[in-house]
Every structure is written in C-alpha cells, then in structure tokens.
Scaffold this motif. Sequence first.
Motif, PDB file in Angstrom:
ATOM      1  N   LEU A 152       0.643   5.819   7.917  1.00 12.47           N
ATOM      2  CA  LEU A 152      -0.135   7.023   7.625  1.00 12.47           C
ATOM      3  C   LEU A 152      -1.411   7.048   8.478  1.00 12.47           C
ATOM      4  CD1 LEU A 152      -0.492   9.545   5.857  1.00 12.47           C
ATOM      5  CD2 LEU A 152      -1.707   8.131   4.208  1.00 12.47           C
ATOM      6  N   THR A 204       4.852  10.838   9.522  1.00 10.33           N
ATOM      7  CA  THR A 204       4.361   9.948   8.475  1.00 10.33           C
ATOM      8  C   THR A 204       3.499  10.682   7.441  1.00 10.33           C
ATOM      9  OG1 THR A 204       2.393   9.411   9.747  1.00 10.33           O
ATOM     10  CG2 THR A 204       4.319   8.001  10.079  1.00 10.33           C
ATOM     11  N   LEU A 205       3.301  11.983   7.633  1.00 11.76           N
ATOM     12  CA  LEU A 205       2.414  12.701   6.717  1.00 11.76           C
ATOM     13  C   LEU A 205       3.080  12.909   5.357  1.00 11.76           C
ATOM     14  CD1 LEU A 205       0.854  15.279   9.188  1.00 11.76           C
ATOM     15  CD2 LEU A 205      -0.132  13.163   8.306  1.00 11.76           C
ATOM     16  N   LEU A 206       4.390  13.117   5.345  1.00 11.60           N
ATOM     17  CA  LEU A 206       5.089  13.294   4.070  1.00 11.60           C
ATOM     18  C   LEU A 206       5.500  11.932   3.520  1.00 11.60           C
ATOM     19  CD1 LEU A 206       7.312  16.349   4.993  1.00 11.60           C
ATOM     20  CD2 LEU A 206       5.295  16.321   3.517  1.00 11.60           C
ATOM     21  N   GLU A 207       5.433  11.844   2.178  1.00 10.38           N
ATOM     22  CA  GLU A 207       5.617  10.529   1.561  1.00 10.38           C
ATOM     23  C   GLU A 207       7.002   9.926   1.831  1.00 10.38           C
ATOM     24  OE1 GLU A 207       3.690   9.861  -2.229  1.00 10.38           O
ATOM     25  OE2 GLU A 207       5.564   9.016  -2.941  1.00 10.38           O
ATOM     26  N   GLU A 208       8.056  10.740   1.640  1.00  8.75           N
ATOM     27  CA  GLU A 208       9.409  10.179   1.776  1.00  8.75           C
ATOM     28  C   GLU A 208       9.675   9.635   3.176  1.00  8.75           C
ATOM     29  OE1 GLU A 208      11.713   9.116  -0.257  1.00  8.75           O
ATOM     30  OE2 GLU A 208      10.207   9.633  -1.746  1.00  8.75           O
ATOM     31  N   ARG A 247       7.560   8.757   5.319  1.00 12.28           N
ATOM     32  CA  ARG A 247       6.628   7.653   5.590  1.00 12.28           C
ATOM     33  C   ARG A 247       7.191   6.336   5.037  1.00 12.28           C
ATOM     34  NH1 ARG A 247       2.373   9.840   3.699  1.00 12.28           N
ATOM     35  NH2 ARG A 247       1.982   8.820   1.707  1.00 12.28           N
ATOM     36  N   SER A 284       5.543   7.997  -8.448  1.00 13.58           N
ATOM     37  CA  SER A 284       6.416   7.991  -7.267  1.00 13.58           C
ATOM     38  C   SER A 284       6.630   6.559  -6.772  1.00 13.58           C
ATOM     39  CB  SER A 284       5.888   8.909  -6.166  1.00 13.58           C
ATOM     40  OG  SER A 284       4.696   8.404  -5.667  1.00 13.58           O
TER      41      SER A 284
END
Length: 908
Positions: free
Chosen positions: A87, A94-98, A100, A449
């Motif tokens: 991140l 890498t901005l979205l959690e999944e 990343r 999450s």
Amino acid sequence: MGSEFEPEIDQWLREDGLVITASERAARAVRARYHRARQSEGRKAWAEPNIQDWNSFVRSAWMERSLNGKLILNRTQEQSLWADLALADGRGATLLEEPRYRLADLAQQAHELLCSYAPRLLAATARAGWQNDAGVFSRWLADFEQTCRRSDLVSSARLPIELLDLLKNPSSNLECPPRKPLFIIGFDRLLPVQQEVLDAWGSWREAPLAPAATPPHFHVADDDQAELAACALWSSRRLAATPGARILVIAQNVTAIRGQIERAFLQHAATARAFEFSLGIPLDRVAFSRAAFLLIRWLSSSLTEHELDWLFSTGLAAASPHETRHLQAQMRLLRRRGLEQPDWTLEAFVKSFPARTGEASSLQGGGVEPWIDRMTAARSRLAEFAREPQSPLDWAEWIPELLASVRFAAAVSPASGEFQAEGRWQQALETAASLGYDGLRLDWSGFLSRLARILAKTLFAPESSDAPIQICGPAESAGLTADAVWFLGATEQAWPASGKTHPLLPIEVQRNWRMPHATPQLDWDLAEAMTARLLDSAPEVYFSHARQTEGAEARPSRLVTEVAGAAGPLPADLVSPLAARTAAISVEDFSRVPLPPGRIAGGAALLTAQSQCPFKAFATARLGAQSWEAAQAGLTAKQRGQLLHAVLESVWAGPPDGIRTHAELVDLADLADRESRAAWVAAHVRRVFQKEIRDRLTDRMPTRYLELEQERLISLVTAWLEYESARIAFEVLEIEAECVKDIAGLQLKLRLDRLDRLIDGSVLVIDYKTGDVRTKSWQLPRPDDIQLPLYARFALKEDHQLGGLTFARVRPGDLTFAGHIGAPAGTLFADLKSSSTLLRDPLTVEQLEDWDRYIEQLARDFLAGHAEVNPRDYPKTCERCGLQTLCRVDENRVVLEGEGDEEEGDDG
Ligand code: SF4
C-alpha cells in the motif's frame, strides 16, 4: 516398508535419538507408529519419543541459540506487513484491499522461495538488475527487511538462515544443549537451506529407500467414477480380509474432488467411519465458525437472504429450537407475502415482526422477543464499542463476550466435532489478536475483514480417529507408511504435477536456483522422488487412472509406466460398482394414497404439474412444498408479470377509466399522437403502481428505478394496444374471471386473464405472458402446459362457443398472439400471411376432444394418488421445478438417463 514400525527408526528413538520429519502430519504418523509398537509389546508406560517436524525443530533450535530477542512473525502478521508495504508503494493495484492482499500473498511466497533456495538474493545489491514486477517486489523486499531489522522482527521463512548463522558462529555467552545426531524422515527433496542447516548442525542421516517388496500394479478404469469406485471397493475388501490393516489412498487435488471421493467411499467402503481425510477444510466453511462470523457481521451490516437461511438452519443463531423455528417461520412468511429481500439488515428483519403491544407481546412476537431483545442489545453494545478504533486484541477478546450475550450456539448440544471447531475458532481469534503486535488499531469493519481472511486461510480437520483408510495428496503423504497404497489419477497430465513459475521472481533466477516448476525436468525429478518414496512406503502399491477425465481422453503417466509397466484393465471384481454393497438401498414404492374427491387449491397449475411430473403435483398440492425464488435487488420477473396483468386489467375494465371494445381502442389509437396515447396508459400504470407496489418495495428500491420501471411498462402497454388496434372488431367479455370447475371429481378454482367476443360471436380465451411461450407446450401426448387447453373446455359458460385459445405474448420487441384459433383470418387479423402459424394450426374439434380426455385422466390420476417421480423431460423439467431436494431425482439420474437411452434405442 509397511505400517510395521521400521526397526532402524524404532531403535533410534528408543535410544533417545532425535527424529525430524518433513511435516507435522508426518511427525504425528511416526509418533503413532512408535506408540502402537510399544502397545504391541504389552507395555503400560514408556517415554515420549523425541520427534519434531522441521519447522518446530528450526524454531526451538533458534530460540535456544538466539540472544537478540526478536519476535517471530506468524503468517498472518507477515502477510499484513507485506500488504502495508504494498500500500505504501502507492501503485494502483494495491489501493483496493482484495488485490492488495493477493499481492501480499504472492510477495510472501516469493520471499519464502528466496529464503529456501537462494538466500544470497536477500541482499538488495544481488537483485540490482531486476525489472518490472520483479523490480517492484525487490523494492518491497528491501522495505520488508528494513522494517524487520528496525523492529526486531523475523519471518518464519528467514529463521533457518538465522539458525545457520548461529550454528556456524555459536555465541560463547550461551550454553546450548549438545547437538544430537538427527534422523530425517519424509523429505522428498531437501531444500538448499535445509541441506545447509543439517550440514552445519553436525551428524545427520536419512533412511535409505528400499526397493518395493512386490512389483506395483497399474490399472486403467473407464472414467473417474469407475476409478474411484474400484479404489473404494478394493480398500473395503482389503480391510475385510486383514482387519487392522492400514491403507493409504493418494489423490491429486484432494480438496477439489473431496466430495466425489467421500461419496464413493461412503457407497463402497466397509463402514462410514473407515476412512478420513488428512487435509482439513477452511474454517469459513465450517458451520460453527461460519455461523459465529455471520452473526457478528450481521450486528453492523446486512446479510444476504441466502446467508440468513443458512444461519437459521444451523440452529446456532438462537438460544432454543423453539426460537430457531420462529426465525425460520418468519423467513417463510416474508416470502409468502412477497416481502423477500436480497439483503437483510438486523434492523429491517426485526421490524418485519409484528409490533409489540403491552401484555399481548408474547403472542404477537410469537415467542421470538427474547431473541430480538438480545440481538438489539448486542447491536447497541457494538455501536458503542465501535465508536473508537480498538486494538485487534480488544476486538478478539470482546467477540466471545458478544456471542455469549446473544446466546450463540446455546441450543446445540456440542458433539466433539463442534467442540473442536469452537477451539479452532478461538485460535483464529487469537491469530487476529496477534495483528496488534505493532500497536495497530482497527475499526470494526477493518477487524472483520482481517478475521474473514484468517478464517478462509485456516484449515480445520477434526482430531484424527486413526481410521484405517487415510486419504491425502501426494505431497502430504510424505513420511506416512501403510500396508497398501492406492494412487489415483496417474495420468500423463497430472503426474508429474506441473505448475506455474512465480510471477514476482525473474524466470532465470527460478531456473538457476532450481525453484519449483522452473523447468519440466524439475517437476519430473520431484515426482520421481515421490514415486520412489511411495513404493517404499507399503509392501503393496497400486496406481490407477481413468481413460476419460472431464470429457477428454487421458493417457497414462509415463513416470508410472516406467516403474509399474503398462496399465492393465481393472480386475473384474472391481469393475461393477452397482454389484457392490451400497450404503443406500433402493426401494420401489408403488403405494398410492388416494385423495377424496373435492376442492383443492392450486388451480390449473396443479394439473400442469401432474402432466410435467406426478410427484411435483403431489408435493405442491398435497404436501404444500414450494420452491423459493431468490430475492432480487430490483423487481423479479414474476412481479413484473403481475404488474403488466394489473395494468391490462385496468385498461380493459371499462368506464369510467378503462375501455371495453375494439371501437374504443381505435378511438384511442386515433388520439393525436403517440404521446397522448402513452399519457392515457401512464395514468393506468401510475394507479397500478400506487396500489400494487408495497411500502417495503418502495423503501428498498430507489425512486428513480421505479420510475424507469413505470416508463418501461407504459411503452410496452402502449405498443401492445397499438398492435391490438389492428384486430378485427371485438368486445372484451370478462377480465380476471374466476370460476370453480369439477373435473372428474377434482374441483379447481380457475382464473382467466381475458375473454373476448369475436366478430362471429365466438369467444377467444386469452392468457397474457411476458415469457417466451409457445403452443408447442400444449402438444399431446404429454403437454408441458395444460392451462389454456383446460380453459377451452372447462371454463367457458354453456352458451359460449369457443373461437380459439391464445397466449398474448407481451414482451418488448415481441408482441404477438400465439395459439390455435378456429378462423383467425375472419376473426382476429384480416391480413394474416399464409405462413402465419395461426393460419397453419387452427383449432380443431379433435384437438379439443383429445385434450379433454387427457385432462380428465390427469385429474383421476391425481385423485388416485399417482405421485411417481417421473419428469416429462429430464433434466429440463426439473431445472424449472426446484423440488430436487424433496424428490431426490438427481440421486437417481443414472437410472433415469439409462431409461432414456433405452427408449432412444427402441425408436431407432
Ligand atoms: S425436480 Fe423433477 S422429478 Fe423432482 S418433482 Fe420436480 S419435476 Fe419431478
């Protein structure tokens, strides 16, 4: 070498030697063999053998020698660290959690590969020329190393490298226990770092592989099912012949085909408990942990309807079976009232119960109030606690309290499997708590999450019952021995197993350092080593493969052919699974439970169901069975159809707002422009929407969406009325007419969409449809739909003369009448083309008589209790039915398909 304990290892352990195994599973297996050997000697007590798996050995050896007090990161902590570094690098993916976390997983694997195969490349200068994705990973790795140094952290993958250093340069300030000689077991391939650690340790040895006692067998089956059945039959007979024997079944990709293996073994193995899988299943698929997670998630966000159904079905979400029944009944009630929703917040679900009023509350709430009170209180507590971000430890400690407050799982008597699952859930919470090692604080959704990810990655296997048949993958079988081994799926494509190279490491690095899958030769070498180890692990070894797998031809594995010769056919006694003892006994049930003549609910659909499949009619009309359509975010097809019916009913309702005749319709069509006609239709559509769209639908569907639906309907109905205005003069006699008719003693309430009087005085039966319907569905000998044929004879008044039966297909771009009409060119449209099916297939008296006879027979069959599972067109009929779980047709599909084949052969 069989399940007997190998004398050399036994002697080594008796003399307090140290055994190192490749995996925890292998350590457990060696320990169990040692204990069985002592028991067989009649001993009552003996010392625990000194057996460690590789990771535990490295960790304890490092801890004995290290003075630096570093914290060893667990996998979850390490993954979180990689995700943070990705991140911080600020790249789009890498901005979205999944994505990343997926990248973090890849980076963690790449780091492990470097540590195991090429520790030299951990130095940033050695990676100077790395480009593209490998270059990005190289940067992340430099940051990772720096963070670990700065914060005194060490990853598990790096531990052997650190241990190597400590072994080569022991501290003079620390007194370590003497290094015992090592005996290593179950290593198919020693990784370079393992080899170095062992050499630096001092004395070590590996048990040599013995040549196979008897030549291995290699068999080919027709397909996967036959192969599995043969293996299960063989295992069962082997056990029956030698009680106490231990059998190892090895399959490629066990996780993916676990269900198929289980079915075959349940069908053919001697007892249901004769086998067990050595691989677990992810915690997010285990009932206890999945239910606990869904329940806590529901306190702050919505669950899908499907998740709620599942949660209530486990009985874990309520404090008593009584509460569970009420929750399930509420779901049924909501659907019956058309109030289904794709997602339910806890608040909306609680609101769906009747409001309480003073002392009558226990009756009105139906006994579910304590559940509502607990859940509502828990939601408030959570909202309070979640005001501020908390440490993962605080969240993890608080969750069991929260679950206890809603009495989670209080109604279920915990069998040992559930106790174990509860223990594993608790461990998953502790792993989540460990994320706070660096002072991290998380809000509730952030913690959830991370917990979800941990549950998906944590495998749960109930404690081994030491079943005689163990089922595992080729790699997991390292270190295990047995009296006989069966290796499934030995095809050219599957063995040697191939794989992909790692996307974050340069390909030449992977080749130079001989990393997994870098070249086909490496895959071959590893598979060869595993095959040799398997041949050494039991006196009797079988390989097998299927000739056809996933519909394609499969060739035998070259590697297996080299050691076992060409594959021969299965022995005759393993070929016929149907001849085997089956777990289920099939019983032909010819009994019928007649129904006394009289009124029954269901209308025309009941006899349509009887024609499609007698069991469907029996289950829906007599047992009240119903399949549910999943709720949708927008209007369902059924709701759209109902709205169209309601608008057309309003249009043809006659004065003051509607019309009744063709002449009125033509006047309307003469209105100045299409917009004026649409405005007239729009008034009907608006009235219908106001009446039919319930408050709850308005609440959850955006206003703009409902406006668009109205616009769609206005345009469709306007186009339909224009189409009908070209008809020959007619008059609407009845709309939505209802009557009760007696058909061979069966009284059904029928409802007709519309009856028109045609120009010749005859009556046309019209049924509106928004789907792609055809008159083919009325064809004898076994119609798929008998609604209109039924109306033809049974719903018309005695003074009516039938002019025709027709579907009115009202679909955007598809406006037409599809039916059988006596004189279509003289009564419906004057300008019909000669190719029109209305002209080509007029209604005939013979047709009506045939339908009559058939429909009366259907009614008699229904009353007589004919309830055979006999779909008219398997599997198509069943796909639209939804009662498969009740009739279990799919379990008998082999028989049904067999019957179908025979019929085809006869015809030909
Ligand atoms: S699923 Fe098929 S066999 Fe079962 S009741 Fe429905 S139509 Fe009949």
